[in-house]
Design a protein around this motif. Structure first.
Motif, PDB file in Angstrom:
ATOM      1  N   UNK A  59      45.693  24.387  21.293  1.00 23.11           N
ATOM      2  CA  UNK A  59      47.031  24.705  20.821  1.00 23.11           C
ATOM      3  C   UNK A  59      47.302  26.201  20.849  1.00 23.11           C
ATOM      4  N   UNK A  60      46.313  26.995  20.423  1.00 27.17           N
ATOM      5  CA  UNK A  60      46.464  28.448  20.454  1.00 27.17           C
ATOM      6  C   UNK A  60      46.618  28.953  21.889  1.00 27.17           C
ATOM      7  N   UNK A  61      45.887  28.328  22.812  1.00 20.30           N
ATOM      8  CA  UNK A  61      45.995  28.709  24.224  1.00 20.30           C
ATOM      9  C   UNK A  61      47.388  28.414  24.772  1.00 20.30           C
ATOM     10  N   UNK A  62      47.951  27.263  24.374  1.00 18.41           N
ATOM     11  CA  UNK A  62      49.299  26.903  24.836  1.00 18.41           C
ATOM     12  C   UNK A  62      50.320  27.916  24.312  1.00 18.41           C
ATOM     13  N   UNK A  63      50.182  28.323  23.048  1.00 21.17           N
ATOM     14  CA  UNK A  63      51.102  29.309  22.475  1.00 21.17           C
ATOM     15  C   UNK A  63      50.965  30.648  23.204  1.00 21.17           C
ATOM     16  N   UNK A  64      49.736  31.049  23.521  1.00 13.78           N
ATOM     17  CA  UNK A  64      49.520  32.294  24.257  1.00 13.78           C
ATOM     18  C   UNK A  64      50.186  32.248  25.630  1.00 13.78           C
ATOM     19  N   UNK A  65      50.048  31.083  26.306  1.00 16.21           N
ATOM     20  CA  UNK A  65      50.675  30.943  27.621  1.00 16.21           C
ATOM     21  C   UNK A  65      52.202  31.012  27.494  1.00 16.21           C
ATOM     22  N   UNK A  66      52.749  30.431  26.428  1.00 15.29           N
ATOM     23  CA  UNK A  66      54.199  30.506  26.211  1.00 15.29           C
ATOM     24  C   UNK A  66      54.630  31.950  25.989  1.00 15.29           C
ATOM     25  N   UNK A  67      53.798  32.713  25.272  1.00 16.24           N
ATOM     26  CA  UNK A  67      54.109  34.120  25.071  1.00 16.24           C
ATOM     27  C   UNK A  67      54.087  34.909  26.367  1.00 16.24           C
ATOM     28  N   UNK A  68      53.220  34.514  27.288  1.00 14.77           N
ATOM     29  CA  UNK A  68      53.187  35.181  28.588  1.00 14.77           C
ATOM     30  C   UNK A  68      54.361  34.761  29.464  1.00 14.77           C
ATOM     31  N   UNK A  69      54.841  33.522  29.268  1.00 12.66           N
ATOM     32  CA  UNK A  69      55.935  33.019  30.101  1.00 12.66           C
ATOM     33  C   UNK A  69      57.244  33.743  29.825  1.00 12.66           C
ATOM     34  N   UNK A  70      57.466  34.213  28.594  1.00 11.41           N
ATOM     35  CA  UNK A  70      58.682  34.947  28.254  1.00 11.41           C
ATOM     36  C   UNK A  70      58.401  35.812  27.037  1.00 11.41           C
ATOM     37  N   UNK A  71      58.781  37.058  27.114  1.00 19.56           N
ATOM     38  CA  UNK A  71      58.508  37.979  26.020  1.00 19.56           C
ATOM     39  C   UNK A  71      59.420  37.667  24.842  1.00 19.56           C
ATOM     40  N   UNK A  72      58.870  37.536  23.677  1.00 17.93           N
ATOM     41  CA  UNK A  72      59.650  37.243  22.489  1.00 17.93           C
ATOM     42  C   UNK A  72      59.002  36.181  21.632  1.00 17.93           C
ATOM     43  N   UNK A  73      59.782  35.600  20.719  1.00 12.55           N
ATOM     44  CA  UNK A  73      59.265  34.581  19.810  1.00 12.55           C
ATOM     45  C   UNK A  73      58.923  33.297  20.557  1.00 12.55           C
ATOM     46  N   UNK A  74      57.912  32.603  20.017  1.00 12.77           N
ATOM     47  CA  UNK A  74      57.510  31.303  20.561  1.00 12.77           C
ATOM     48  C   UNK A  74      57.808  30.229  19.517  1.00 12.77           C
ATOM     49  N   UNK A  75      58.623  29.245  19.898  1.00  9.73           N
ATOM     50  CA  UNK A  75      58.830  28.086  19.046  1.00  9.73           C
ATOM     51  C   UNK A  75      57.783  27.029  19.367  1.00  9.73           C
ATOM     52  N   UNK A  76      57.253  26.361  18.340  1.00  6.02           N
ATOM     53  CA  UNK A  76      56.156  25.409  18.562  1.00  6.02           C
ATOM     54  C   UNK A  76      56.561  24.000  18.130  1.00  6.02           C
ATOM     55  N   UNK A  77      56.356  23.063  19.021  1.00  2.00           N
ATOM     56  CA  UNK A  77      56.526  21.639  18.711  1.00  2.00           C
ATOM     57  C   UNK A  77      55.127  21.066  18.563  1.00  2.00           C
ATOM     58  N   UNK A  78      54.791  20.612  17.363  1.00  2.00           N
ATOM     59  CA  UNK A  78      53.411  20.244  17.042  1.00  2.00           C
ATOM     60  C   UNK A  78      53.320  18.742  16.770  1.00  2.00           C
TER      61      UNK A  78
END
Length: 608
Positions: free
Chosen positions: A399-418
């Motif tokens: 899950x942490x890896x997915x959030x990190x990849x989302x942060x790399x995909x676009x600079x800014x806040x990451x919303x998480x669907x868990x």
């Protein structure tokens, strides 16, 4: 009591009287001269009266005897004593060389002593299974009292290190049964020390086994008391009323527990089947209560059946029997299901669809000394585990890896669907979120858009990912979306133009026609219309490794305790070494480890 070595056994030509051993005497090394016999008897007497540390001082005398009487059979006995000294002094290569030389000689007590040294060396090398294989045939054969004591100390330690709890208990019981009263007083602290290394579940099973044994005279009263006392201590230390009641019910007494006994009774005041191995049976514990886990179970069953279903190349009489048992939401149900699979003869089980149930299954595996393959990494791994095989991933780390990849995909806040049931945090929403207004979106995307959320990480399943993308498309807001491994198989809605990244591992994803493709994957795609998802791949891999591991077993059924333990240990070793074409990783097996290695990559599956 093991018979002590006497001069009678060393020199058959001398007239002796008195002691007669109840143990059948192996072939002894006989002196060819009275000079050799007399010289060695003086050394032997000091040896038998000395402690292991004190015996090291006899090395010069033993070497002098060896040089003087090199052609006498008693020189082999001197050699094996020198091997014991080398072992005690930590000169392991020297001990091994001497023992191997003695083992190459005639059968008999002297060779058995050399085998005892070899078993102790295997244990020092952290190979307890090999130590057990070497030492088990020696039980009841050794003439020397010091050797009998060393045998039991070593074989109990080996069984404990191998997490073969039933065998360890049996050897401890044999040890104390053969001892006289003074020796019992010396042995009891050693029993207590070994029992402190048992997990509580294994101790409870041992006490149940002792009290359910139909042969009332098999288990010694001191062994019963030692197990009950240790369990009572654990119950009091952890204020475990259920365990306290279980100890009192199964031991039927608190006599001999001292103050701990009265504490146990006070705490208590505030159920076992015969283990079986039936051919090559594989067990699968699947959850039924929660939707998320139910979907995972369905996928894993399909993946396992892809391997264990009869085919043109694998007939039903050569394949393992797959027994599937359902478990409810309570973790106790996982334990009960594993108990049932054990009763039906499984030698390996597949379980653990979330961290909690994986932890329960891991504890059971170590308590029962039976291999369990987990599809998710447990939240708690038993220390020093030997029978727990982690095939899946740490869901929190993924899950942490997915959030990190989302942060790399676009600079800014990451919303998480868990996943449903996850802890509530800021900028998160569960997969089973409900709309605050009738007909409105389930997820808080309008608020996230206003709050400048730049990308979305989805760690739920495929159905959840599809709902996320459908709602994003409906509101014409399509930030980059990153999907975790559990979302494999999610379809993007027609006309969806947003960027979507998918976590992949092994042979999963669009591998058709590449070096990662194979006939089984092609067959899956042909029958299912899509590549396998994450839990189908894990089910396939677990079944493939279980198939390879159980192939070492015969097809018959046994309830003999020693055979059950031996076969489970064989499967555990075979799982460490099993190989095959796996789907969830490019590795071919565990490679001697207890956790599967894999690399997680991210592929763009939609958008530009």
């Amino acid at each position: 009591m093991l018979a002590a070595w006497t001069g009678c056994a060393a020199a058959a030509s001398l007239s002796c009287s008195g002691h007669k051993s109840s143990v059948q005497t192996p072939v002894a090394s006989l002196a060819r001269s009275q000079d050799a016999q007399a010289a060695f008897q003086a050394i032997r007497t000091r040896w038998e009266l000395a402690t292991p540390a004190e015996r090291v001082a006899l090395e010069p005398q033993l070497r002098a005897f060896r040089d003087r009487f090199s052609g006498d059979p008693l020189a082999r006995v001197a050699d094996v004593y020198l091997a014991f000294i080398a072992l005690q002094a930590g000169r392991l290569d020297q001990a091994r060389g001497i023992a191997q030389q003695v083992e190459a000689g005639p059968a008999g007590n002297t060779r058995d002593l050399a085998t005892l040294v070899q078993g102790a060396l295997w244990l020092r090398a952290n190979q307890p299974e090999r130590a057990l294989d070497a030492l088990a045939p020696l039980e009841g054969k050794l003439l020397d009292e010091f050797a009998g004591e060393l045998l039991y100390e070593t074989i109990v330690d080996a069984a404990v290190q191998a997490h073969r709890w039933s065998a360890a208990a049996r050897y401890m019981n044999d040890w104390v049964r053969e001892a006289d009263d003074p020796q019992r007083r010396a042995i009891r602290p050693k029993l207590d020390s070994a029992l402190r290394r048992f997990p509580p579940e294994a101790l409870e099973k041992t006490l149940e086994q002792i009290n359910r044994d139909p042969r009332p005279d098999v288990w010694d009263k001191d062994m019963r008391a030692a197990v009950a006392t240790r369990l009572g201590q654990i119950a009091v230390e952890h204020a475990d009323a259920r365990l306290a009641r279980s100890v009192i019910e199964t031991s039927r007494t608190v006599d001999g527990m001292g103050d701990a006994g009265s504490e146990l009774e006070q705490l208590a005041s505030l159920g076992a089947s015969m283990p079986t191995v039936a051919g090559r049976t594989v067990g699968l514990v699947v959850p039924t209560a929660r939707t998320k886990l139910r979907d995972r179970a369905t996928d894993a069953i399909q993946g396992a059946l892809e391997v264990l279903r009869p085919s043109a190349t694998a007939t039903a009489d050569t394949l393992p029997v797959l027994r599937i048992h359902e478990a409810g939401d309570d973790l106790e149900d996982v334990i009960k299901s594993l108990d049932e699979l054990e009763r039906f003869g499984a030698s390996v089980a597949i379980a653990g669809f979330d961290p909690g149930s994986a932890s329960a299954a891991a504890g059971w595996a170590e308590a029962e000394s039976m291999p369990v393959v987990l599809l998710v990494r447990p939240s708690h791994m038993p220390p020093g585990a030997r029978f727990v095989f982690v095939l899946g991933e740490d869901e929190a780390a993924v899950g942490a890896s997915v959030v990190q990849q989302a942060g790399r995909a676009a600079e800014g806040k990451v919303g998480r669907i868990v996943p449903a049931g996850s802890p509530s945090e800021s900028d998160t929403a569960p997969c089973d979120a409900a709309s605050p207004v009738a007909g409105g979106p389930r997820f808080p995307f309008p608020a996230w858009k206003t709050d400048k959320v730049a990308s979305i990480a989805v760690t739920g399943g495929a159905w959840c990912a599809q709902d996320v993308m459908s709602e994003l498309q409906a509101m014409r807001w399509q930030p980059p979306v990153v999907l975790g491994l559990s979302a494999l198989g999610a379809d993007t809605p027609p006309g969806y133009w947003g960027v979507v990244w998918q976590a992949l591992a092994g042979r999963l994803g669009p591998v058709r026609g590449t070096a990662l493709d194979d006939a089984m994957l092609a067959g899956w795609r042909a029958s299912h219309g899509a590549p396998p998802d994450w839990f189908a791949a894990l089910g396939h891999d677990a079944a493939l490794l279980a198939l390879a591991a159980t192939s070492v077993l015969p097809m018959d059924t046994t309830t003999d305790q020693r055979q059950v333990e031996r076969r489970r240990a064989q499967v555990q070793q075979a799982l460490l070494e099993a190989t095959g074409t796996l789907w969830s990783t490019t590795e071919r097996g565990f490679g001697g480890a207890l956790e599967m290695k894999r690399e997680i990559r991210y592929d763009r599956i939609a958008g530009k």
